[in-house]
Design a protein around this motif. Structure first.
Motif, PDB file in Angstrom:
ATOM      1  N   PRO A  88       0.840  -1.201   0.000  1.00 44.20           N
ATOM      2  CA  PRO A  88       0.000   0.000   0.000  1.00 44.20           C
ATOM      3  C   PRO A  88       0.879   1.256   0.000  1.00 44.20           C
ATOM      4  N   ILE A  89       0.539   2.215  -0.850  1.00 39.58           N
ATOM      5  CA  ILE A  89       1.276   3.474  -0.909  1.00 39.58           C
ATOM      6  C   ILE A  89       0.515   4.556  -0.144  1.00 39.58           C
ATOM      7  N   GLY A  90      -0.814   4.462  -0.183  1.00 39.25           N
ATOM      8  CA  GLY A  90      -1.635   5.438   0.513  1.00 39.25           C
ATOM      9  C   GLY A  90      -3.089   5.012   0.510  1.00 39.25           C
ATOM     10  N   THR A  91      -3.902   5.610   1.371  1.00 35.50           N
ATOM     11  CA  THR A  91      -5.321   5.273   1.454  1.00 35.50           C
ATOM     12  C   THR A  91      -6.170   6.542   1.478  1.00 35.50           C
ATOM     13  N   LYS A  92      -7.428   6.400   1.063  1.00 33.85           N
ATOM     14  CA  LYS A  92      -8.352   7.530   1.049  1.00 33.85           C
ATOM     15  C   LYS A  92      -9.768   7.030   1.300  1.00 33.85           C
ATOM     16  N   VAL A  93     -10.472   7.663   2.238  1.00 35.88           N
ATOM     17  CA  VAL A  93     -11.859   7.316   2.511  1.00 35.88           C
ATOM     18  C   VAL A  93     -12.754   8.160   1.609  1.00 35.88           C
ATOM     19  N   SER A 112     -19.611   6.036   7.452  1.00 35.59           N
ATOM     20  CA  SER A 112     -20.671   6.199   8.435  1.00 35.59           C
ATOM     21  C   SER A 112     -20.200   5.443   9.664  1.00 35.59           C
ATOM     22  N   ALA A 113     -21.053   5.337  10.669  1.00 36.27           N
ATOM     23  CA  ALA A 113     -20.641   4.663  11.893  1.00 36.27           C
ATOM     24  C   ALA A 113     -20.281   3.199  11.668  1.00 36.27           C
ATOM     25  N   ASP A 114     -20.966   2.530  10.744  1.00 37.44           N
ATOM     26  CA  ASP A 114     -20.726   1.098  10.555  1.00 37.44           C
ATOM     27  C   ASP A 114     -20.397   0.701   9.119  1.00 37.44           C
ATOM     28  N   SER A 115     -19.995   1.651   8.272  1.00 39.19           N
ATOM     29  CA  SER A 115     -19.590   1.311   6.906  1.00 39.19           C
ATOM     30  C   SER A 115     -18.597   2.340   6.386  1.00 39.19           C
ATOM     31  N   ALA A 116     -17.783   1.934   5.435  1.00 37.55           N
ATOM     32  CA  ALA A 116     -16.798   2.854   4.854  1.00 37.55           C
ATOM     33  C   ALA A 116     -16.353   2.317   3.501  1.00 37.55           C
ATOM     34  N   THR A 117     -16.086   3.235   2.586  1.00 36.22           N
ATOM     35  CA  THR A 117     -15.519   2.868   1.289  1.00 36.22           C
ATOM     36  C   THR A 117     -14.130   3.478   1.243  1.00 36.22           C
ATOM     37  N   VAL A 118     -13.128   2.635   1.017  1.00 38.06           N
ATOM     38  CA  VAL A 118     -11.734   3.076   1.069  1.00 38.06           C
ATOM     39  C   VAL A 118     -10.997   2.727  -0.219  1.00 38.06           C
ATOM     40  N   ASP A 119     -10.261   3.706  -0.754  1.00 36.18           N
ATOM     41  CA  ASP A 119      -9.395   3.473  -1.906  1.00 36.18           C
ATOM     42  C   ASP A 119      -7.978   3.243  -1.380  1.00 36.18           C
ATOM     43  N   VAL A 120      -7.316   2.208  -1.889  1.00 39.90           N
ATOM     44  CA  VAL A 120      -5.940   1.913  -1.479  1.00 39.90           C
ATOM     45  C   VAL A 120      -5.055   1.937  -2.724  1.00 39.90           C
ATOM     46  N   TRP A 121      -4.131   2.894  -2.769  1.00 40.25           N
ATOM     47  CA  TRP A 121      -3.196   3.006  -3.891  1.00 40.25           C
ATOM     48  C   TRP A 121      -2.034   2.062  -3.602  1.00 40.25           C
ATOM     49  N   TRP A 127       1.223  -0.868 -10.820  1.00 42.01           N
ATOM     50  CA  TRP A 127       0.589   0.115  -9.951  1.00 42.01           C
ATOM     51  C   TRP A 127      -0.911   0.043 -10.155  1.00 42.01           C
ATOM     52  N   PHE A 128      -1.679   0.096  -9.076  1.00 48.92           N
ATOM     53  CA  PHE A 128      -3.132  -0.020  -9.179  1.00 48.92           C
ATOM     54  C   PHE A 128      -3.798   0.547  -7.934  1.00 48.92           C
ATOM     55  N   THR A 129      -5.082   0.795  -8.033  1.00 47.29           N
ATOM     56  CA  THR A 129      -5.854   1.293  -6.894  1.00 47.29           C
ATOM     57  C   THR A 129      -6.998   0.337  -6.614  1.00 47.29           C
ATOM     58  N   ILE A 130      -7.102  -0.107  -5.377  1.00 53.88           N
ATOM     59  CA  ILE A 130      -8.135  -1.043  -4.949  1.00 53.88           C
ATOM     60  C   ILE A 130      -9.206  -0.275  -4.180  1.00 53.88           C
ATOM     61  N   THR A 131     -10.450  -0.538  -4.493  1.00 53.49           N
ATOM     62  CA  THR A 131     -11.554   0.086  -3.769  1.00 53.49           C
ATOM     63  C   THR A 131     -12.292  -0.990  -2.990  1.00 53.49           C
ATOM     64  N   THR A 136     -17.519  -5.673  -0.693  1.00 51.81           N
ATOM     65  CA  THR A 136     -17.221  -5.723  -2.128  1.00 51.81           C
ATOM     66  C   THR A 136     -15.826  -5.179  -2.361  1.00 51.81           C
ATOM     67  N   HIS A 137     -15.276  -5.502  -3.527  1.00 47.97           N
ATOM     68  CA  HIS A 137     -13.893  -5.145  -3.808  1.00 47.97           C
ATOM     69  C   HIS A 137     -13.701  -5.019  -5.317  1.00 47.97           C
ATOM     70  N   SER A 138     -13.036  -3.948  -5.743  1.00 48.73           N
ATOM     71  CA  SER A 138     -12.759  -3.752  -7.169  1.00 48.73           C
ATOM     72  C   SER A 138     -11.394  -3.099  -7.333  1.00 48.73           C
ATOM     73  N   GLN A 139     -10.912  -3.046  -8.583  1.00 47.16           N
ATOM     74  CA  GLN A 139      -9.578  -2.507  -8.808  1.00 47.16           C
ATOM     75  C   GLN A 139      -9.459  -1.843 -10.166  1.00 47.16           C
ATOM     76  N   LYS A 140      -8.567  -0.857 -10.247  1.00 46.01           N
ATOM     77  CA  LYS A 140      -8.283  -0.191 -11.522  1.00 46.01           C
ATOM     78  C   LYS A 140      -6.793   0.104 -11.585  1.00 46.01           C
ATOM     79  N   ASP A 141      -6.262   0.278 -12.791  1.00 49.73           N
ATOM     80  CA  ASP A 141      -4.840   0.557 -12.961  1.00 49.73           C
ATOM     81  C   ASP A 141      -4.489   1.966 -12.494  1.00 49.73           C
ATOM     82  N   GLY A 142      -3.223   2.146 -12.048  1.00 49.15           N
ATOM     83  CA  GLY A 142      -2.697   3.448 -11.717  1.00 49.15           C
ATOM     84  C   GLY A 142      -3.154   3.985 -10.379  1.00 49.15           C
ATOM     85  N   PRO A 143      -2.728   5.208 -10.071  1.00 51.92           N
ATOM     86  CA  PRO A 143      -1.787   6.063 -10.816  1.00 51.92           C
ATOM     87  C   PRO A 143      -0.376   5.445 -10.833  1.00 51.92           C
TER      88      PRO A 143
END
Length: 265
Positions: free
Chosen positions: A173-178, A182-191, A211-215, A229-236
């Motif tokens: 992991p290079i970095g993360t972003k929310v 909410s109190a019991d759920s979150a969507t996080v991007d992991v570069w 290099w890819f980003t996982i959501t 759930t989990h998905s992924q895209k290329d880059g940055p």
């Protein structure tokens, strides 16, 4: 690679995008750009493996060497064991930082080489996927890690590493972003950056980086964050540097001597 019915993109860990492999399009996965769809599938699978392995190792902590002889044949513990003591004793905090820490560690586990072992893969999924989705995730990955897929990434049909070679599947992991919380759920991007391939002379699937980003969509279940759930895209992806590629022997030695991390963030 994407795990779950709501995968938004294909790719893979370990052949899985970051980890250089790609799961079937309908299943999704972590994907690292590579020379073929087989390599993309490997990346997706690799990422999933890394996550689970990281969690299991962090909870276990310590070194398993059980004899002086065994220790002598292995790299020094200081070079392979995670630094310090296991920072997580009972799950992640129920806040945004806790969700980011969970997502980063899950990315590591899902991209690890352990994902290529059915028993270890099942343990990883059990630890990081919501209970209601564990069976579906497992069935999807069991189909993805087929004998044909293993051969495509340079392994034997049963997922074992050919004699004389070192299999590499790691996600960092290079970095993360929310993006939502909410109190019991979150969507996080992991570069992430990832390594995938077979190190050794005459390898037809040498270790490459991606290099890819996982959501990940996470839910707070039974006192911890779990993947829904989990998905992924290329880059940055950065512009490649001027580093000269290491030899197969140098890469294999590095993998054996430098242990991966069991905890991120």
């Amino acid at each position: 690679m994407s795990l779950g019915d709501d995968h938004q993109s294909s790719g893979g860990y370990g052949g899985t995008s970051g980890t250089r492999m790609r799961l079937p399009e309908e299943e999704g996965g972590h994907r690292r750009s590579g020379r073929s769809s087989s390599r993309s599938l490997v990346t997706v699978v690799g990422v999933v493996v890394l996550l689970i392995a990281a969690i299991a190792f962090a909870n276990r902590g310590g070194d398993d060497s059980d004899s002086p002889e065994a220790a002598a044949d292995k790299p020094k513990a200081s070079s392979t064991a995670p630094s310090g003591t296991a920072p997580v004793q009972s799950g992640f905090a129920q806040d945004e930082q806790g969700a980011q820490s969970a997502a980063a560690n899950y990315a590591v586990a899902l991209g690890s080489a352990d994902m290529f072992d059915k028993a270890k893969r099942a343990s990883i999924l059990q630890a990081i996927i919501v209970p209601s989705r564990t069976a579906d995730f497992g069935a999807t990955l069991d189909k993805a890690y087929s004998p044909q897929f293993n051969k495509a990434v340079g392994l034997n049909e049963d997922g074992s590493t050919p004699k004389g070679y070192t299999f590499v599947s790691r996600t960092s992991p290079i970095g993360t972003k929310v993006t939502e919380s909410s109190a019991d759920s979150a969507t996080v991007d992991v570069w992430c950056s990832g390594l995938l391939g077979l190190a050794g002379k005459n390898s037809t699937t040498p270790v490459t980086s991606s290099w890819f980003t996982i959501t990940m969509k996470l839910e707070w279940v039974d006192g911890d964050w779990k993947i829904v759930t989990h998905s992924q895209k290329d880059g940055p992806a950065p512009i490649p540097g001027d580093n000269k590629a290491s030899s197969a022997d140098e890469m294999a030695k590095a993998v054996q001597e430098y242990g991966g991390f069991s905890y991120a963030r």
